[in-house]
Design an enzyme around this catalytic site. Structure first.
Site, PDB file in Angstrom:
ATOM      1  CB  SER A 159      -0.956  -0.056   1.198  1.00  0.00           C
ATOM      2  OG  SER A 159      -1.972   0.917   1.086  1.00  0.00           O
ATOM      3  CG  ASP A 293      -6.683  -2.392  -3.898  1.00  0.00           C
ATOM      4  OD1 ASP A 293      -7.293  -1.610  -3.151  1.00  0.00           O
ATOM      5  OD2 ASP A 293      -5.472  -2.649  -3.773  1.00  0.00           O
ATOM      6  CG  HIS A 322      -5.517  -2.504  -0.170  1.00  0.00           C
ATOM      7  ND1 HIS A 322      -4.863  -1.964  -1.253  1.00  0.00           N
ATOM      8  CD2 HIS A 322      -5.021  -1.860   0.929  1.00  0.00           C
ATOM      9  CE1 HIS A 322      -4.012  -1.037  -0.845  1.00  0.00           C
ATOM     10  NE2 HIS A 322      -4.091  -0.954   0.471  1.00  0.00           N
TER      11      HIS A 322
END
Length: 347
Positions: A159, A293, A322
């Protein structure tokens, strides 16, 4: 046993027998021994989780010293406990040959009683260590302080950790990076993503309203907190138990406030994709996007794939979320180590 080759690469993946061996070893050994440390980095409380060699600085130059380090840069919240199973599988997959470390974001931990969230010192410190730029400088300071320059790095970002890795590679181009694996990368237009549109008002304008209930919940006994976490995550069929204790960190007002503050800056600062850095380091990068996502939608995958047709950019077709560490840490680790076999076995 047949071997599978990725269409854009000549890397050979694990055979099914090799995967079974790794998983059987993990089951028989249970959790491998790990080391958890709390340190001050840039004068901010930082948690470091380690599998394997615990001190590269002292071991540098010794015969048994590893020449390669896996370093995990987490998402937000940057709590390293979420990545414990993921790290364990990576460490085991390469026969414990390479140390695997994860460094938390500054202030994204609950320090021991003898530590404060920020160190009281006269030394120079970052003006905003808990902000997004401060977190980039924090990781660079950690590398400078704890990792010898001759150690080769496999950087693994998740991320916003992917954004941080690209920034590190841009600011320190002489860093010995073998590969950077960017998992579910939030490296552009975060506020414009479906999840960003939902979270931007909360992070930028309403986050202070969250602090009072978190403060009150912080007084609950640990077992009650754990029960609440399990209740919130009950829809996950295979919840990773290590994530329960990691989530309990978020009952700390300081930890959550630092995570939300960083998130508010992400919404404002993560705008345009850094194409120059990607172009410069294209052969060192592996991108892995999620099919569903909401932080980095398929549109972002299609556009970066169009702009960099020769880059190693992959789209998940396994339905992995995610926040993969909650229930798919083992699967993603096994998949990722497949991609890295050739580059590491050639050393």
């Amino acid at each position: 046993m047949q071997e599978y080759r990725h269409p854009n690469s000549d890397r050979v993946t694990w055979t099914s027998d090799e995967k079974d061996t790794i998983m059987e070893t993990l089951s028989s050994e249970g959790r491998l021994e790990s080391l958890k440390e709390h340190i001050y980095c840039c004068n901010a409380a930082t948690e470091v989780l380690k599998f394997g060699q615990s001190n590269l600085l002292h071991a540098s130059g010794c015969e048994e010293s590893s020449s390669v380090l896996f370093l995990i840069i987490p998402g937000n919240p940057g709590i390293v406990g979420f990545y414990k199973t993921f790290m364990q599988v990576i460490y085991q997959s390469f026969d414990k040959k390479y140390p695997v470390w994860a460094v938390s974001h500054a202030g994204h931990c609950v320090p021991p009683d003898f530590m404060d969230m920020k160190e009281d010192t006269n030394d120079a410190e970052l003006e905003d260590v808990f902000g997004l730029n401060g977190q980039v400088e924090h990781k660079m300071a950690f590398l400078k302080q704890y990792v010898p320059r001759d150690v080769k790095l496999v950087l693994v970002g998740h991320s916003i950790g992917c954004y941080i890795i690209l920034e590190i590679m841009k600011r320190d181009p002489l860093l010995q990076v073998l590969k950077s694996v960017l998992l579910f990368p939030t490296i552009e237009r975060m506020a414009q993503s479906p999840q960003g549109k939902l979270m931007t008002p909360m992070l930028c304008r309403l986050r202070y309203a969250m602090y009072v209930p978190i403060y009150l919940l912080s007084f609950l006994p640990e077992r009650i907190k754990a029960s609440m976490v399990r209740l919130l995550l009950h829809r996950l069929q295979t919840l990773d138990e290590s994530c329960v204790s990691a989530t309990i960190n978020l009952f700390s007002v300081d930890c959550t406030a630092n995570a939300m503050y960083m998130g508010s800056q992400e919404m404002v600062q993560v705008m345009d994709r850094d194409n120059a850095t990607i172009q410069e380091n294209q052969e060192k990068l592996i991108f892995y996007y999620g099919e569903n996502d909401n932080w980095c939608p398929v549109q972002y995958y299609e556009e970066i794939k169009r702009d960099f047709p020769k880059a190693d950019i992959r789209l998940c077709n396994k339905g992995i979320r995610h926040a993969f560490v909650l229930d798919a840490g083992r699967d993603v680790a096994l998949m990722m180590t497949e991609w890295l076999q050739k580059v590491l076995h050639s050393l």
